[in-house]
Design a protein around this motif. Structure first.
Motif, PDB file in Angstrom:
ATOM      1  N   SER A  32     -15.772   6.026   5.519  1.00  0.00           N
ATOM      2  CA  SER A  32     -16.972   6.835   5.736  1.00  0.00           C
ATOM      3  C   SER A  32     -16.629   8.318   5.770  1.00  0.00           C
ATOM      4  O   SER A  32     -17.396   9.148   5.289  1.00  0.00           O
ATOM      5  CB  SER A  32     -17.661   6.444   7.046  1.00  0.00           C
ATOM      6  OG  SER A  32     -18.152   5.136   6.970  1.00  0.00           O
ATOM      7  N   THR A  33     -15.479   8.649   6.329  1.00  0.00           N
ATOM      8  CA  THR A  33     -15.090  10.053   6.451  1.00  0.00           C
ATOM      9  C   THR A  33     -14.450  10.601   5.186  1.00  0.00           C
ATOM     10  O   THR A  33     -14.789  11.686   4.731  1.00  0.00           O
ATOM     11  CB  THR A  33     -14.108  10.233   7.632  1.00  0.00           C
ATOM     12  OG1 THR A  33     -14.791   9.865   8.829  1.00  0.00           O
ATOM     13  CG2 THR A  33     -13.611  11.664   7.740  1.00  0.00           C
ATOM     14  N   PHE A  34     -13.527   9.846   4.605  1.00  0.00           N
ATOM     15  CA  PHE A  34     -12.742  10.367   3.483  1.00  0.00           C
ATOM     16  C   PHE A  34     -13.237   9.901   2.115  1.00  0.00           C
ATOM     17  O   PHE A  34     -12.878  10.492   1.103  1.00  0.00           O
ATOM     18  CB  PHE A  34     -11.264  10.014   3.663  1.00  0.00           C
ATOM     19  CG  PHE A  34     -10.671  10.628   4.891  1.00  0.00           C
ATOM     20  CD1 PHE A  34     -10.359  11.976   4.926  1.00  0.00           C
ATOM     21  CD2 PHE A  34     -10.441   9.871   6.024  1.00  0.00           C
ATOM     22  CE1 PHE A  34      -9.820  12.555   6.071  1.00  0.00           C
ATOM     23  CE2 PHE A  34      -9.904  10.434   7.176  1.00  0.00           C
ATOM     24  CZ  PHE A  34      -9.600  11.787   7.199  1.00  0.00           C
ATOM     25  N   GLY A  35     -14.043   8.831   2.077  1.00  0.00           N
ATOM     26  CA  GLY A  35     -14.673   8.363   0.836  1.00  0.00           C
ATOM     27  C   GLY A  35     -13.741   8.294  -0.347  1.00  0.00           C
ATOM     28  O   GLY A  35     -12.684   7.676  -0.296  1.00  0.00           O
ATOM     29  N   THR A  36     -14.129   8.976  -1.417  1.00  0.00           N
ATOM     30  CA  THR A  36     -13.383   8.900  -2.673  1.00  0.00           C
ATOM     31  C   THR A  36     -12.099   9.728  -2.668  1.00  0.00           C
ATOM     32  O   THR A  36     -11.386   9.746  -3.662  1.00  0.00           O
ATOM     33  CB  THR A  36     -14.266   9.323  -3.858  1.00  0.00           C
ATOM     34  OG1 THR A  36     -14.743  10.656  -3.618  1.00  0.00           O
ATOM     35  CG2 THR A  36     -15.440   8.371  -4.037  1.00  0.00           C
ATOM     36  N   ASP A  37     -11.792  10.390  -1.542  1.00  0.00           N
ATOM     37  CA  ASP A  37     -10.504  11.075  -1.431  1.00  0.00           C
ATOM     38  C   ASP A  37      -9.372  10.082  -1.193  1.00  0.00           C
ATOM     39  O   ASP A  37      -8.205  10.450  -1.280  1.00  0.00           O
ATOM     40  CB  ASP A  37     -10.526  12.095  -0.292  1.00  0.00           C
ATOM     41  CG  ASP A  37     -11.444  13.272  -0.587  1.00  0.00           C
ATOM     42  OD1 ASP A  37     -11.703  13.549  -1.781  1.00  0.00           O
ATOM     43  OD2 ASP A  37     -11.920  13.900   0.376  1.00  0.00           O
ATOM     44  N   LEU A  38      -9.733   8.831  -0.879  1.00  0.00           N
ATOM     45  CA  LEU A  38      -8.736   7.781  -0.693  1.00  0.00           C
ATOM     46  C   LEU A  38      -8.673   6.901  -1.931  1.00  0.00           C
ATOM     47  O   LEU A  38      -9.695   6.610  -2.536  1.00  0.00           O
ATOM     48  CB  LEU A  38      -9.087   6.919   0.525  1.00  0.00           C
ATOM     49  CG  LEU A  38      -9.092   7.614   1.877  1.00  0.00           C
ATOM     50  CD1 LEU A  38      -9.575   6.662   2.961  1.00  0.00           C
ATOM     51  CD2 LEU A  38      -7.715   8.165   2.211  1.00  0.00           C
ATOM     52  N   GLY A  39      -7.479   6.457  -2.279  1.00  0.00           N
ATOM     53  CA  GLY A  39      -7.319   5.543  -3.406  1.00  0.00           C
ATOM     54  C   GLY A  39      -7.703   4.130  -3.031  1.00  0.00           C
ATOM     55  O   GLY A  39      -8.330   3.418  -3.807  1.00  0.00           O
ATOM     56  N   GLU A  40      -7.340   3.741  -1.812  1.00  0.00           N
ATOM     57  CA  GLU A  40      -7.704   2.423  -1.308  1.00  0.00           C
ATOM     58  C   GLU A  40      -7.415   2.334   0.177  1.00  0.00           C
ATOM     59  O   GLU A  40      -6.613   3.099   0.714  1.00  0.00           O
ATOM     60  CB  GLU A  40      -6.961   1.304  -2.040  1.00  0.00           C
ATOM     61  CG  GLU A  40      -5.469   1.270  -1.792  1.00  0.00           C
ATOM     62  CD  GLU A  40      -4.756   0.198  -2.600  1.00  0.00           C
ATOM     63  OE1 GLU A  40      -4.765   0.290  -3.849  1.00  0.00           O
ATOM     64  OE2 GLU A  40      -4.207  -0.723  -1.980  1.00  0.00           O
ATOM     65  N   VAL A  41      -8.099   1.411   0.812  1.00  0.00           N
ATOM     66  CA  VAL A  41      -7.834   1.043   2.199  1.00  0.00           C
ATOM     67  C   VAL A  41      -7.650  -0.471   2.186  1.00  0.00           C
ATOM     68  O   VAL A  41      -8.544  -1.200   1.772  1.00  0.00           O
ATOM     69  CB  VAL A  41      -8.973   1.459   3.152  1.00  0.00           C
ATOM     70  CG1 VAL A  41      -8.690   0.980   4.567  1.00  0.00           C
ATOM     71  CG2 VAL A  41      -9.165   2.974   3.129  1.00  0.00           C
ATOM     72  N   THR A  42      -6.485  -0.914   2.626  1.00  0.00           N
ATOM     73  CA  THR A  42      -6.128  -2.319   2.548  1.00  0.00           C
ATOM     74  C   THR A  42      -5.913  -2.895   3.938  1.00  0.00           C
ATOM     75  O   THR A  42      -5.224  -2.283   4.759  1.00  0.00           O
ATOM     76  CB  THR A  42      -4.823  -2.490   1.728  1.00  0.00           C
ATOM     77  OG1 THR A  42      -4.998  -1.867   0.453  1.00  0.00           O
ATOM     78  CG2 THR A  42      -4.475  -3.944   1.551  1.00  0.00           C
ATOM     79  N   LEU A  43      -6.496  -4.063   4.180  1.00  0.00           N
ATOM     80  CA  LEU A  43      -6.263  -4.796   5.417  1.00  0.00           C
ATOM     81  C   LEU A  43      -5.165  -5.820   5.145  1.00  0.00           C
ATOM     82  O   LEU A  43      -5.236  -6.569   4.172  1.00  0.00           O
ATOM     83  CB  LEU A  43      -7.531  -5.499   5.887  1.00  0.00           C
ATOM     84  CG  LEU A  43      -8.725  -4.594   6.188  1.00  0.00           C
ATOM     85  CD1 LEU A  43      -9.910  -5.427   6.644  1.00  0.00           C
ATOM     86  CD2 LEU A  43      -8.371  -3.550   7.224  1.00  0.00           C
ATOM     87  N   VAL A  44      -4.151  -5.826   6.011  1.00  0.00           N
ATOM     88  CA  VAL A  44      -2.987  -6.691   5.807  1.00  0.00           C
ATOM     89  C   VAL A  44      -2.829  -7.600   7.013  1.00  0.00           C
ATOM     90  O   VAL A  44      -2.421  -7.150   8.088  1.00  0.00           O
ATOM     91  CB  VAL A  44      -1.707  -5.852   5.610  1.00  0.00           C
ATOM     92  CG1 VAL A  44      -0.515  -6.757   5.336  1.00  0.00           C
ATOM     93  CG2 VAL A  44      -1.896  -4.819   4.508  1.00  0.00           C
ATOM     94  N   PRO A  45      -3.159  -8.896   6.877  1.00  0.00           N
ATOM     95  CA  PRO A  45      -3.018  -9.804   8.012  1.00  0.00           C
ATOM     96  C   PRO A  45      -1.558 -10.053   8.358  1.00  0.00           C
ATOM     97  O   PRO A  45      -0.701 -10.125   7.475  1.00  0.00           O
ATOM     98  CB  PRO A  45      -3.699 -11.086   7.531  1.00  0.00           C
ATOM     99  CG  PRO A  45      -3.693 -11.009   6.045  1.00  0.00           C
ATOM    100  CD  PRO A  45      -3.673  -9.559   5.680  1.00  0.00           C
ATOM    101  N   GLY A  46      -1.294 -10.135   9.657  1.00  0.00           N
ATOM    102  CA  GLY A  46       0.062 -10.407  10.126  1.00  0.00           C
ATOM    103  C   GLY A  46       0.011 -11.154  11.445  1.00  0.00           C
ATOM    104  O   GLY A  46      -1.054 -11.634  11.855  1.00  0.00           O
ATOM    105  N   THR A  47       1.148 -11.252  12.100  1.00  0.00           N
ATOM    106  CA  THR A  47       1.245 -11.954  13.381  1.00  0.00           C
ATOM    107  C   THR A  47       2.136 -11.150  14.326  1.00  0.00           C
ATOM    108  O   THR A  47       2.674 -10.114  13.945  1.00  0.00           O
ATOM    109  CB  THR A  47       1.832 -13.367  13.194  1.00  0.00           C
ATOM    110  OG1 THR A  47       3.121 -13.244  12.589  1.00  0.00           O
ATOM    111  CG2 THR A  47       0.925 -14.242  12.329  1.00  0.00           C
ATOM    112  N   GLY A  48       2.295 -11.660  15.530  1.00  0.00           N
ATOM    113  CA  GLY A  48       3.230 -11.056  16.472  1.00  0.00           C
ATOM    114  C   GLY A  48       2.740  -9.787  17.137  1.00  0.00           C
ATOM    115  O   GLY A  48       3.543  -8.978  17.584  1.00  0.00           O
TER     116      GLY A  48
END
Length: 103
Positions: A32-48
């Motif tokens: 919402s803040t940076f919009g198209t200034d970012l190439g991508e935002v990725t969610l990476v599931p993990g543990t621990g």
């Protein structure tokens, strides 16, 4: 559109701790803040108990190192400091400046 040269945000979160919603909300705030200034935002599931946010490989927040979770304004400032240090974040910056002790 060439996204290859734009910053990449990765949010690694713990599935065991059920932090998907928190990670998704933070991704939404950044988009919402940076919009198209970012190439991508990725969610990476993990543990621990992992909760780590990186920008182009630079760790901007790590739950264990930094003590919990950032609020949206703090996260935006940290990402801004990596991708565009001169960018004004409006009310987020004014709040942070008001909280800094005189010195």
């Amino acid at each position: 559109m060439d996204t290859a040269s734009k910053p990449v945000i990765r949010i690694a979160y713990c599935t065991q701790c059920n932090w998907l919603l928190r990670a998704g909300w933070m991704a939404q705030e950044l988009l919402s803040t940076f919009g198209t200034d970012l190439g991508e935002v990725t969610l990476v599931p993990g543990t621990g108990g992992i909760f780590e946010i990186t920008c182009d490989g630079h760790v901007v927040w790590e739950r264990k190192r930094d003590g919990g979770f950032p609020d949206a304004a703090k996260l935006k400032q940290l990402v801004r400091d990596v991708i565009d240090p001169n960018r004004d974040l409006g009310h987020s910056d004014r709040k942070a400046k008001a909280e800094k002790p005189a010195g």
